[in-house]
Write a protein that holds these residues in place. Structure first.
Motif, PDB file in Angstrom:
ATOM      1  N   ALA A 114       1.026  -0.747   0.377  1.00 42.62           N
ATOM      2  CA  ALA A 114      -0.018  -0.200   0.115  1.00 42.62           C
ATOM      3  C   ALA A 114       1.004   1.119   0.414  1.00 42.62           C
ATOM      4  O   ALA A 114       1.806   1.136   0.690  1.00 42.62           O
ATOM      5  N   TYR A 115       0.779   1.955  -0.508  1.00 39.20           N
ATOM      6  CA  TYR A 115       1.289   3.605  -1.133  1.00 39.20           C
ATOM      7  C   TYR A 115       0.655   3.966  -0.282  1.00 39.20           C
ATOM      8  O   TYR A 115      -0.201   4.921  -1.130  1.00 39.20           O
ATOM      9  N   THR A 116       1.105   5.699   0.388  1.00 37.58           N
ATOM     10  CA  THR A 116       0.454   7.012   0.048  1.00 37.58           C
ATOM     11  C   THR A 116       1.298   7.974   0.592  1.00 37.58           C
ATOM     12  O   THR A 116       2.385   7.919   1.027  1.00 37.58           O
ATOM     13  N   THR A 132      -0.092  15.141  -1.220  1.00 36.98           N
ATOM     14  CA  THR A 132      -0.987  14.534  -2.855  1.00 36.98           C
ATOM     15  C   THR A 132      -0.900  16.200  -3.614  1.00 36.98           C
ATOM     16  O   THR A 132      -1.649  15.720  -4.409  1.00 36.98           O
ATOM     17  N   ASN A 180      -2.277   9.983  -8.679  1.00 34.07           N
ATOM     18  CA  ASN A 180      -3.064   9.521  -7.856  1.00 34.07           C
ATOM     19  C   ASN A 180      -1.468   8.863  -6.331  1.00 34.07           C
ATOM     20  O   ASN A 180      -0.616   8.353  -6.926  1.00 34.07           O
ATOM     21  N   SER A 239      -1.637   6.591  -4.026  1.00 35.02           N
ATOM     22  CA  SER A 239      -2.150   5.418  -3.340  1.00 35.02           C
ATOM     23  C   SER A 239      -1.482   5.040  -4.645  1.00 35.02           C
ATOM     24  O   SER A 239      -1.583   3.615  -4.269  1.00 35.02           O
TER      25      SER A 239
END
Length: 181
Positions: free
Chosen positions: A3-5, A9, A14, A16
């Motif tokens: 999982a990427y965050t 942002t 994107n 994620s």
């Protein structure tokens, strides 16, 4: 699976995904941090600092302040104001234009934008095309002008000639400004 965050942002297509792209950029430096985790609870983080030169970045920059020869089939960056002198054609060309830069069609001159040419901003809006009294601007054949404050600015009292046929305008603050200077 991981999982990427990504944070912040800002301008990410994107936040994620493992490899987001920056959709627009204001030319300053920004640091992105990515947090990565897996199903076993393992975590990692890393950061990347990105700085983009505020001038347009392409393989070929147009140099000079006077456009006196036609341009065909290419990618060009315009980093300073241009004056069109004579009859000039821009055909099948992708033209990236730096912030606050304008293209001025001089009196007695003609600028023809044709063959699906695309005039657009590098990352911030450009000024647009200024058509001086007695000048002619022709945009046709699905050519696109976008990202300008005023796509076409002309004096409607002194004989500027504007010809639009299958011209496309997108993301301009004002598309056509007819005024008396």
């Amino acid at each position: 699976p991981f999982a990427y965050t990504w944070l912040p942002t800002t301008n990410l297509n994107n936040p994620s995904t493992s490899n987001p792209t920056i959709s627009s950029y204001n030319g300053s430096t920004i640091t992105y941090t990515v947090f990565i985790s897996d199903a076993n609870g393992c975590e990692a983080l890393d950061s990347v600092q990105i700085t983009i030169d505020p001038t347009c970045c392409t393989a070929q920059s147009y140099t000079g302040d006077t456009l006196s020869a036609s341009i065909f089939n290419g990618n060009y960056a315009v980093n300073q104001n241009l004056l069109v002198v004579g009859t000039i054609t821009i055909a099948a060309t992708d033209m990236l234009i730096a912030p606050n830069v304008s293209i001025t069609v001089a009196s007695g001159s003609t600028l023809i934008i044709t063959a699906q040419s695309h005039l657009h901003a590098c990352y911030q809006m450009w000024t647009g095309i200024i058509v001086q009294p007695g000048a002619t601007l022709v945009i046709n054949s699905n050519s696109l002008v976008e990202d300008a404050y005023v796509a076409i600015n002309y004096n409607n009292a002194t004989g500027a000639n504007i010809q639009l046929l299958n011209a496309i305008f997108n993301k301009n603050q004002i598309t056509l400004l007819a005024q008396t200077w």
